[in-house]
Design an enzyme around this catalytic site. Sequence first.
Site, PDB file in Angstrom:
ATOM      1  N   VAL A  62      91.337  44.884   2.276  1.00  0.00           N
ATOM      2  CA  VAL A  62      90.366  43.934   1.737  1.00  0.00           C
ATOM      3  C   VAL A  62      88.956  44.527   1.770  1.00  0.00           C
ATOM      4  CG1 VAL A  62      90.037  42.815   3.988  1.00  0.00           C
ATOM      5  CG2 VAL A  62      89.467  41.570   1.885  1.00  0.00           C
ATOM      6  N   THR A  63      88.180  44.232   0.744  1.00  0.00           N
ATOM      7  CA  THR A  63      86.776  44.590   0.741  1.00  0.00           C
ATOM      8  C   THR A  63      85.989  43.481   0.055  1.00  0.00           C
ATOM      9  OG1 THR A  63      85.186  46.380   0.383  1.00  0.00           O
ATOM     10  CG2 THR A  63      86.666  45.857  -1.445  1.00  0.00           C
ATOM     11  N   TYR A  64      84.672  43.614   0.103  1.00  0.00           N
ATOM     12  CA  TYR A  64      83.787  42.605  -0.484  1.00  0.00           C
ATOM     13  C   TYR A  64      82.947  43.245  -1.578  1.00  0.00           C
ATOM     14  CZ  TYR A  64      79.666  39.648  -1.089  1.00  0.00           C
ATOM     15  OH  TYR A  64      78.659  38.903  -1.636  1.00  0.00           O
ATOM     16  N   HIS A  65      82.738  42.520  -2.669  1.00  0.00           N
ATOM     17  CA  HIS A  65      81.796  42.911  -3.713  1.00  0.00           C
ATOM     18  C   HIS A  65      80.826  41.764  -3.928  1.00  0.00           C
ATOM     19  CE1 HIS A  65      84.115  46.414  -4.541  1.00  0.00           C
ATOM     20  NE2 HIS A  65      85.150  45.749  -5.052  1.00  0.00           N
ATOM     21  N   CYS A 118      88.345  46.700   5.127  1.00  0.00           N
ATOM     22  CA  CYS A 118      89.326  47.789   5.077  1.00  0.00           C
ATOM     23  C   CYS A 118      90.274  47.771   6.261  1.00  0.00           C
ATOM     24  CB  CYS A 118      88.615  49.148   4.985  1.00  0.00           C
ATOM     25  SG  CYS A 118      87.525  49.275   3.557  1.00  0.00           S
ATOM     26  N   GLY A 151      94.438  50.317  -0.776  1.00  0.00           N
ATOM     27  CA  GLY A 151      93.415  49.949   0.202  1.00  0.00           C
ATOM     28  C   GLY A 151      93.526  48.510   0.663  1.00  0.00           C
ATOM     29  N   GLY A 179      88.625  52.453  -3.527  1.00  0.00           N
ATOM     30  CA  GLY A 179      89.976  51.949  -3.743  1.00  0.00           C
ATOM     31  C   GLY A 179      90.340  52.192  -5.192  1.00  0.00           C
ATOM     32  N   LEU A 213      84.615  52.841  -6.651  1.00  0.00           N
ATOM     33  CA  LEU A 213      83.839  52.869  -5.414  1.00  0.00           C
ATOM     34  C   LEU A 213      82.769  51.795  -5.414  1.00  0.00           C
ATOM     35  CD1 LEU A 213      80.779  54.290  -5.939  1.00  0.00           C
ATOM     36  CD2 LEU A 213      82.260  56.245  -6.437  1.00  0.00           C
ATOM     37  N   ALA A 214      82.306  51.479  -4.205  1.00  0.00           N
ATOM     38  CA  ALA A 214      81.237  50.488  -4.034  1.00  0.00           C
ATOM     39  C   ALA A 214      80.286  50.979  -2.957  1.00  0.00           C
ATOM     40  CB  ALA A 214      81.811  49.126  -3.663  1.00  0.00           C
TER      41      ALA A 214
END
Length: 291
Positions: free
Chosen positions: A142-145, A238, A140, A208, A220-221
């Site tokens: 880029v993502t944010y947490h 994403c 996957g 991801g 998952l988020a």
Amino acid sequence: FFPITMMPLLLLHLYMAASVNAFKNPQPTLYPTLLKGQQLGAFESLDCRGDIRDDRIVKLFDFTNAKPVHFRGGWTFQKNLLSRHLDRLKLGDEDNCSQFNGFDAIVMLQHLPVYTLGTASDPNFVLNDEVEVVRIDRGGEVTYHGPGQLVVYPIIDLRAYKQDIHWYMRAMEESILIALQKAGIDDAMREDNLTGIWVKRQKIAALGIKARRWVTQHGLAINITPESLINFEGIIPCGLEGRKVTCVNNHVQKALLVSDFVKHMKEALEEVFCIKLQEANIDEINLESTI
């Protein structure tokens, strides 16, 4: 018909003609609207008849009521759980489904603000240099947490469920859809060729994963509160430009805390994976000490 000796010349002519036509009439590129088709496979329900759930005991490490966790601490904890599985497999225990051994686990938590990049993620999708960036070993983009978001990490051996990565991705999406419905959101859905869950064309949940010897990692988020959306402005989530993100509380009448939504997520995971979650004692686990 052309003589055999003229075939290379004919092929060269056709190639040049195609190249000129492509130059004059360029086809619209999928980037940056969509990197590539991502959604493969389909969800099929497992056979949950009888008392199979009583035999599928999965440990639940629920840190959602604690303070948000530094990403590296949660990642190290995942890797420790994964190592237990891999050590078991080194002993030649592949045929003995892990559900009977107590190795499968699910971790739930909130993270401190962080952008995570997959193994092949494009760093140009990160626009904000004020948030920590960590490249990790998942698929996957880029993502944010961050706070206000529920993150779920299943560390499970797929031999005990369905030995198919694409099925697993769709099963996690199914779990999210069921949990959202339990929370009062009936119009959440998948979108063709995209991974994740969407509400009114806005992304509410991302996935991801990585798997080693069929044991899963990452997960998952789901965005629960508006606080979870703040730092999405600093990335192209994403790799999908022009698509917005949303959260659960934008679509329900009564605002929920992350810990409120956990109940729905637990029930959904038990339903989709035919498992019984058994809460582990986390009192003596300090995720920050594993950084």
